[in-house]
Structure formats: structure tokens, C-alpha cells
Design an enzyme around this catalytic site. Sequence first.
Site, PDB file in Angstrom:
ATOM      1  N   ASN A   1       2.970  -0.810  -7.080  1.00 47.28           N
ATOM      2  CA  ASN A   1       2.037  -0.717  -5.555  1.00 47.28           C
ATOM      3  C   ASN A   1       2.030   0.698  -5.450  1.00 47.28           C
ATOM      4  OD1 ASN A   1       0.474  -1.079  -3.527  1.00 47.28           O
ATOM      5  ND2 ASN A   1       1.376  -3.008  -3.024  1.00 47.28           N
TER       6      ASN A   1
ATOM      7  N   GLU B   1      -0.678  -2.938 -12.240  1.00 50.08           N
ATOM      8  CA  GLU B   1      -0.946  -2.373 -10.768  1.00 50.08           C
ATOM      9  C   GLU B   1      -0.976  -3.724 -10.088  1.00 50.08           C
ATOM     10  OE1 GLU B   1      -5.032  -0.597 -10.733  1.00 50.08           O
ATOM     11  OE2 GLU B   1      -4.835  -0.778  -8.639  1.00 50.08           O
TER      12      GLU B   1
ATOM     13  N   TYR C   1      -0.424  -7.981   5.208  1.00 49.72           N
ATOM     14  CA  TYR C   1       0.361  -7.794   4.119  1.00 49.72           C
ATOM     15  C   TYR C   1       1.513  -8.874   4.146  1.00 49.72           C
ATOM     16  CZ  TYR C   1      -2.084  -3.197   3.755  1.00 49.72           C
ATOM     17  OH  TYR C   1      -2.902  -2.330   3.583  1.00 49.72           O
TER      18      TYR C   1
ATOM     19  N   ARG D   1     -11.875  -5.494   1.421  1.00 50.28           N
ATOM     20  CA  ARG D   1     -11.888  -4.604   2.539  1.00 50.28           C
ATOM     21  C   ARG D   1     -12.555  -3.453   2.563  1.00 50.28           C
ATOM     22  NH1 ARG D   1      -5.400  -3.625   2.723  1.00 50.28           N
ATOM     23  NH2 ARG D   1      -5.967  -2.931   4.644  1.00 50.28           N
TER      24      ARG D   1
ATOM     25  N   ALA E   1      -1.810   3.442  -0.759  1.00 51.41           N
ATOM     26  CA  ALA E   1      -2.936   4.378  -0.458  1.00 51.41           C
ATOM     27  C   ALA E   1      -3.076   5.318  -1.649  1.00 51.41           C
ATOM     28  CB  ALA E   1      -2.815   4.829   0.675  1.00 51.41           C
TER      29      ALA E   1
ATOM     30  N   HIS F   1      -1.421  -5.087  -5.786  1.00 49.67           N
ATOM     31  CA  HIS F   1      -1.591  -5.090  -4.405  1.00 49.67           C
ATOM     32  C   HIS F   1      -1.318  -6.391  -3.572  1.00 49.67           C
ATOM     33  CE1 HIS F   1      -3.311  -1.061  -5.057  1.00 49.67           C
ATOM     34  NE2 HIS F   1      -4.025  -1.641  -6.251  1.00 49.67           N
TER      35      HIS F   1
ATOM     36  N   ARG G   1       4.319  -4.142   9.525  1.00 49.12           N
ATOM     37  CA  ARG G   1       3.184  -3.580   9.160  1.00 49.12           C
ATOM     38  C   ARG G   1       1.972  -4.308   9.018  1.00 49.12           C
ATOM     39  NH1 ARG G   1       1.094  -0.513   3.594  1.00 49.12           N
ATOM     40  NH2 ARG G   1      -0.765   0.109   4.519  1.00 49.12           N
TER      41      ARG G   1
ATOM     42  N   PRO H   1       3.491   4.536  -0.421  1.00 46.74           N
ATOM     43  CA  PRO H   1       3.563   4.760   1.004  1.00 46.74           C
ATOM     44  C   PRO H   1       3.311   3.549   1.879  1.00 46.74           C
ATOM     45  CG  PRO H   1       1.672   5.779   0.095  1.00 46.74           C
ATOM     46  CD  PRO H   1       2.494   5.475  -1.159  1.00 46.74           C
ATOM     47  N   ASN H   2       4.113   3.666   2.955  1.00 46.92           N
ATOM     48  CA  ASN H   2       4.091   2.444   3.997  1.00 46.92           C
ATOM     49  C   ASN H   2       4.624   1.307   3.549  1.00 46.92           C
ATOM     50  OD1 ASN H   2       3.005   4.446   6.021  1.00 46.92           O
ATOM     51  ND2 ASN H   2       0.907   4.297   4.651  1.00 46.92           N
TER      52      ASN H   2
END
Length: 149
Positions: free
Chosen positions: A75, A99, A23, A108, A78, A101, A18, A10-11
Site C-alpha cells: 500500500n 497493490e 480508513y 474519491r 499517497a 488500498h 486517521r 506514508p501516514n
Amino acid sequence: MGKVLVIHGPNLNLLGTREPEIYGYETLADINDMLQKQAAAHGISTDFFQSNHEGDIVDTLQQAQTKGYGFIILNAAAFTHYSIAIRDAIAAIKVPVIEVHLSNVHTREEFRHKSVIAPVVMGQILGFGVDSYFGAMAVAIRKMKQKLN
Ligand code: DQA
């Protein structure tokens, strides 16, 4: 020679605009284009999937098995931090998952420190911006080549 499936959660469709200070400025299309070229240079084909919906990602993971992918780069965005459904889908398939990111989630907010998918993936690459994806693709390429030899 083989094929790699790249799944973005998502996103990530908003990459480029964004929170670019976190990012980066590359769009999802830019990233996919570079990944496609990286893999193609080694004779490996790529498919890309982005969804904002948990169930669609679960469906895509399940289908990856029958579609014969050698590797999945994921990825989960969230969903990484709380989706037991995505974790269980990864555990249910035999295709290895890397995985990824963009950001270093450990520097964070605390809710990003936990990955519920970490125990069922082959490994994680995070914190290198778009290079996290390219590092994951390099691993997938090398592992797929080793399997052939
Ligand atoms: C992310 C990190 C997640 O915590 C966040 O929810 C994202 C993107 C990353 O690539 O850095 O959407 O997965």
C-alpha cells in the site's frame, strides 16, 4: 515455505485514528498481526515495513529481491499517485507486487484515480478496507503454493 513482505506507505502508521470513516478503526499493528496469522496458518512467514519516506520504500523494494521474498503486498498510500521512483523500483525487481488500498480511490478525489504503479504490479485490490490486505494475502498464499506444486 516462503515469505511475504508487506510494505505500508506514508501516514499508514496513523491508522486507527486517521480519518477512520475512510480508513477504519484498526491500527497498523492490528492489521499486521492478522496478516501474520493468516500467512502463518499456511506455513508462510511475513515481514512488515512502514515508512513515510519515499527513498526508504525504494530501498526496501530493492532489497526484497536479495532477501528472497515470494511476494510483496504494497500500500504505497499517497506515493501511489505520483512516485515514479517507487514505480521504477517495482519494475526493477522480479518479486511480484500486489497493490492494495483500503479505500476505493476511484470514488474519491480525482488526484487519487491515477496509480502510477498500476502498470508494473501484478494486480490491485482496493476498496474493501482491511479486507483488501487479506484478499492480497490470500492471493499471495495461493500463488506461492501453486509454484511449489
Ligand atoms: C490509500 C489511498 C491513498 O489515496 C491515500 O493517500 C492513502 C491511503 C488507501 O489505502 O486507501 O494514504 O492508499
